[in-house]
Write a protein that holds these residues in place. Sequence first.
Motif, PDB file in Angstrom:
ATOM      1  N   VAL A 121       0.848  -1.195   0.000  1.00 11.80           N
ATOM      2  CA  VAL A 121       0.000   0.000   0.000  1.00 11.80           C
ATOM      3  C   VAL A 121       0.882   1.244   0.000  1.00 11.80           C
ATOM      4  CG1 VAL A 121      -1.922  -1.140   1.184  1.00 11.80           C
ATOM      5  CG2 VAL A 121      -0.141   0.016   2.522  1.00 11.80           C
ATOM      6  N   PHE A 122       0.260   2.392  -0.320  1.00  9.62           N
ATOM      7  CA  PHE A 122       0.970   3.665  -0.283  1.00  9.62           C
ATOM      8  C   PHE A 122       0.760   4.301   1.093  1.00  9.62           C
ATOM      9  CE2 PHE A 122       1.949   8.067  -1.594  1.00  9.62           C
ATOM     10  CZ  PHE A 122       3.175   7.826  -2.181  1.00  9.62           C
ATOM     11  N   LEU A 123       1.390   5.438   1.296  1.00 10.06           N
ATOM     12  CA  LEU A 123       1.260   6.169   2.555  1.00 10.06           C
ATOM     13  C   LEU A 123      -0.203   6.517   2.803  1.00 10.06           C
ATOM     14  CD1 LEU A 123       4.191   8.721   2.035  1.00 10.06           C
ATOM     15  CD2 LEU A 123       4.305   6.478   3.120  1.00 10.06           C
ATOM     16  N   SER A 124      -0.624   6.466   4.041  1.00 13.83           N
ATOM     17  CA  SER A 124      -1.988   6.840   4.419  1.00 13.83           C
ATOM     18  C   SER A 124      -1.967   8.215   5.088  1.00 13.83           C
ATOM     19  CB  SER A 124      -2.572   5.804   5.376  1.00 13.83           C
ATOM     20  OG  SER A 124      -1.905   5.875   6.626  1.00 13.83           O
ATOM     21  N   PRO A 125      -3.118   8.896   5.172  1.00 13.10           N
ATOM     22  CA  PRO A 125      -3.162  10.162   5.920  1.00 13.10           C
ATOM     23  C   PRO A 125      -2.688   9.993   7.359  1.00 13.10           C
ATOM     24  CG  PRO A 125      -5.153   9.894   4.605  1.00 13.10           C
ATOM     25  CD  PRO A 125      -4.390   8.602   4.505  1.00 13.10           C
ATOM     26  N   SER A 126      -2.979   8.832   7.959  1.00 17.46           N
ATOM     27  CA  SER A 126      -2.538   8.567   9.330  1.00 17.46           C
ATOM     28  C   SER A 126      -1.018   8.495   9.414  1.00 17.46           C
ATOM     29  CB  SER A 126      -3.158   7.254   9.809  1.00 17.46           C
ATOM     30  OG  SER A 126      -2.524   6.793  10.965  1.00 17.46           O
ATOM     31  N   ASP A 127      -0.371   7.862   8.417  1.00 14.19           N
ATOM     32  CA  ASP A 127       1.095   7.790   8.393  1.00 14.19           C
ATOM     33  C   ASP A 127       1.710   9.179   8.381  1.00 14.19           C
ATOM     34  OD1 ASP A 127       1.065   4.993   8.322  1.00 14.19           O
ATOM     35  OD2 ASP A 127       1.041   4.950   6.121  1.00 14.19           O
ATOM     36  N   VAL A 128       1.121  10.073   7.585  1.00 14.18           N
ATOM     37  CA  VAL A 128       1.644  11.437   7.477  1.00 14.18           C
ATOM     38  C   VAL A 128       1.384  12.208   8.765  1.00 14.18           C
ATOM     39  CG1 VAL A 128       1.477  13.622   6.228  1.00 14.18           C
ATOM     40  CG2 VAL A 128       1.391  11.452   4.964  1.00 14.18           C
ATOM     41  N   VAL A 134       7.525   4.601   8.052  1.00 16.48           N
ATOM     42  CA  VAL A 134       7.171   3.650   6.998  1.00 16.48           C
ATOM     43  C   VAL A 134       7.753   4.151   5.686  1.00 16.48           C
ATOM     44  CG1 VAL A 134       5.071   2.818   8.135  1.00 16.48           C
ATOM     45  CG2 VAL A 134       4.940   4.809   6.613  1.00 16.48           C
ATOM     46  N   ALA A 135       8.005   3.220   4.760  1.00 12.28           N
ATOM     47  CA  ALA A 135       8.645   3.577   3.491  1.00 12.28           C
ATOM     48  C   ALA A 135       8.034   2.786   2.347  1.00 12.28           C
ATOM     49  CB  ALA A 135      10.141   3.320   3.560  1.00 12.28           C
ATOM     50  N   VAL A 136       7.938   3.444   1.197  1.00 12.81           N
ATOM     51  CA  VAL A 136       7.527   2.801  -0.046  1.00 12.81           C
ATOM     52  C   VAL A 136       8.739   2.837  -0.970  1.00 12.81           C
ATOM     53  CG1 VAL A 136       5.940   2.855  -2.001  1.00 12.81           C
ATOM     54  CG2 VAL A 136       5.146   3.554   0.268  1.00 12.81           C
ATOM     55  N   LEU A 137       9.147   1.674  -1.481  1.00 13.61           N
ATOM     56  CA  LEU A 137      10.361   1.584  -2.277  1.00 13.61           C
ATOM     57  C   LEU A 137      10.060   1.692  -3.769  1.00 13.61           C
ATOM     58  CD1 LEU A 137      12.133  -1.463  -0.552  1.00 13.61           C
ATOM     59  CD2 LEU A 137      12.180   0.956   0.105  1.00 13.61           C
ATOM     60  N   GLY A 138      10.949   2.371  -4.498  1.00  9.31           N
ATOM     61  CA  GLY A 138      10.937   2.305  -5.944  1.00  9.31           C
ATOM     62  C   GLY A 138      11.467   0.952  -6.389  1.00  9.31           C
ATOM     63  N   ASP A 181      16.372   8.436 -13.195  1.00  7.61           N
ATOM     64  CA  ASP A 181      15.620   7.190 -13.060  1.00  7.61           C
ATOM     65  C   ASP A 181      14.569   7.387 -11.980  1.00  7.61           C
ATOM     66  OD1 ASP A 181      14.636   4.646 -12.803  1.00  7.61           O
ATOM     67  OD2 ASP A 181      16.596   3.674 -12.697  1.00  7.61           O
ATOM     68  N   GLN A 182      13.301   7.392 -12.366  1.00  5.07           N
ATOM     69  CA  GLN A 182      12.220   7.635 -11.415  1.00  5.07           C
ATOM     70  C   GLN A 182      12.041   6.488 -10.425  1.00  5.07           C
ATOM     71  OE1 GLN A 182       8.730   9.994 -13.328  1.00  5.07           O
ATOM     72  NE2 GLN A 182       9.485   8.676 -14.942  1.00  5.07           N
ATOM     73  N   ASP A 183      12.558   5.299 -10.762  1.00  5.13           N
ATOM     74  CA  ASP A 183      12.379   4.140  -9.896  1.00  5.13           C
ATOM     75  C   ASP A 183      13.445   4.038  -8.819  1.00  5.13           C
ATOM     76  OD1 ASP A 183      10.155   3.247 -11.438  1.00  5.13           O
ATOM     77  OD2 ASP A 183      11.552   2.507 -12.944  1.00  5.13           O
ATOM     78  N   ASP A 184      14.467   4.878  -8.888  1.00  5.16           N
ATOM     79  CA  ASP A 184      15.539   4.879  -7.891  1.00  5.16           C
ATOM     80  C   ASP A 184      15.173   5.873  -6.790  1.00  5.16           C
ATOM     81  OD1 ASP A 184      17.845   4.457  -6.508  1.00  5.16           O
ATOM     82  OD2 ASP A 184      19.193   5.219  -8.053  1.00  5.16           O
ATOM     83  N   VAL A 185      14.175   5.515  -5.977  1.00  9.53           N
ATOM     84  CA  VAL A 185      13.635   6.427  -4.974  1.00  9.53           C
ATOM     85  C   VAL A 185      13.032   5.635  -3.826  1.00  9.53           C
ATOM     86  CG1 VAL A 185      11.328   6.559  -6.018  1.00  9.53           C
ATOM     87  CG2 VAL A 185      12.183   8.499  -4.699  1.00  9.53           C
ATOM     88  N   VAL A 186      13.045   6.245  -2.658  1.00 10.67           N
ATOM     89  CA  VAL A 186      12.306   5.734  -1.497  1.00 10.67           C
ATOM     90  C   VAL A 186      11.390   6.864  -1.040  1.00 10.67           C
ATOM     91  CG1 VAL A 186      12.451   4.969   0.906  1.00 10.67           C
ATOM     92  CG2 VAL A 186      14.128   4.174  -0.765  1.00 10.67           C
ATOM     93  N   ILE A 187      10.119   6.550  -0.837  1.00  7.57           N
ATOM     94  CA  ILE A 187       9.151   7.569  -0.430  1.00  7.57           C
ATOM     95  C   ILE A 187       8.731   7.306   1.010  1.00  7.57           C
ATOM     96  CG2 ILE A 187       6.877   8.567  -0.866  1.00  7.57           C
ATOM     97  CD1 ILE A 187       7.305   7.891  -3.820  1.00  7.57           C
ATOM     98  N   VAL A 188       8.854   8.353   1.839  1.00  3.77           N
ATOM     99  CA  VAL A 188       8.438   8.300   3.242  1.00  3.77           C
ATOM    100  C   VAL A 188       7.507   9.481   3.497  1.00  3.77           C
ATOM    101  CG1 VAL A 188      10.627   7.212   3.913  1.00  3.77           C
ATOM    102  CG2 VAL A 188      10.383   9.701   4.085  1.00  3.77           C
ATOM    103  N   PRO A 189       6.732   9.476   4.585  1.00  5.08           N
ATOM    104  CA  PRO A 189       5.910  10.659   4.894  1.00  5.08           C
ATOM    105  C   PRO A 189       6.791  11.901   5.021  1.00  5.08           C
ATOM    106  CG  PRO A 189       5.252   8.797   6.254  1.00  5.08           C
ATOM    107  CD  PRO A 189       6.511   8.390   5.565  1.00  5.08           C
ATOM    108  N   TYR A 190       6.339  13.012   4.472  1.00  9.60           N
ATOM    109  CA  TYR A 190       7.180  14.219   4.516  1.00  9.60           C
ATOM    110  C   TYR A 190       7.393  14.686   5.948  1.00  9.60           C
ATOM    111  CZ  TYR A 190       3.132  17.334   5.240  1.00  9.60           C
ATOM    112  OH  TYR A 190       2.029  17.963   5.759  1.00  9.60           O
ATOM    113  N   THR A 191       6.423  14.435   6.821  1.00  9.98           N
ATOM    114  CA  THR A 191       6.581  14.809   8.231  1.00  9.98           C
ATOM    115  C   THR A 191       7.718  14.008   8.872  1.00  9.98           C
ATOM    116  OG1 THR A 191       4.787  13.232   8.636  1.00  9.98           O
ATOM    117  CG2 THR A 191       4.207  15.565   8.606  1.00  9.98           C
ATOM    118  N   THR A 192       7.829  12.740   8.513  1.00  8.77           N
ATOM    119  CA  THR A 192       8.911  11.898   9.026  1.00  8.77           C
ATOM    120  C   THR A 192      10.253  12.372   8.489  1.00  8.77           C
ATOM    121  OG1 THR A 192       7.372  10.036   8.981  1.00  8.77           O
ATOM    122  CG2 THR A 192       9.690   9.518   9.273  1.00  8.77           C
TER     123      THR A 192
END
Length: 200
Positions: A121-128, A134-138, A181-192
């Motif tokens: 799953v992607f980040l939730s409003p609660s995660d932010v 939590v992290a979403v990997l490319g 490369d757009q896939d070379d990324v890790v996405i975390v909540p911006y607040t974190t």
Amino acid sequence: TSLTALGMIIGVGAVIVMVAIGNGARASIESQIRSAGSNLVIVSAGSTGFGPVRQGQGATTTLTDADAEAIRDEVPGIRYLSPGVNVRAQIVAETTNWGTQVQGAGDELAALRSWPLEYGVFLSPSDVARAANVAVLGAVVRDQLFGAGADPTGAAVRIRNSPFRVIGVLSRKGQAAMGQDQDDVVIVPYTTAQRRLLGI
């Protein structure tokens, strides 16, 4: 007669090839635009300077959550909005590590960028809201840390010595129009990212 027929065949063939090349180029350009996110506007903080030394655009951290909400409230036609910060960092898994771009984002980034997930799953409003670790990997980061095609959902990684739990893997987007490369990324909540990775 044979020469006339040959000339016509070559002429028609050349036209068909040129049309096919044109259609292929158009499809490639449209694909790159779609991968970046259509109708996308990026708002960055301005530059700063120390005496005669001027830094580039986005060198200050003057934009706040309130600015993002003001844009959402006051600018008509906004469908999705995602505040964001970026930092390069080393991602450490159990047996390997990888240096990549860590992007702090809001929960609407996947919809904003038209970016489906391969796993999880992607980040939730609660995660932010709670600045969850939590992290979403490319796809490239997943391949380097866990192996091509693996599903690392639930695995633990460390980013700048902070533990994060992997909750998803983004589908492949490929190279952006500017070459990265757009896939070379890790996405975390911006607040974190603000609190734990950047201290802002």
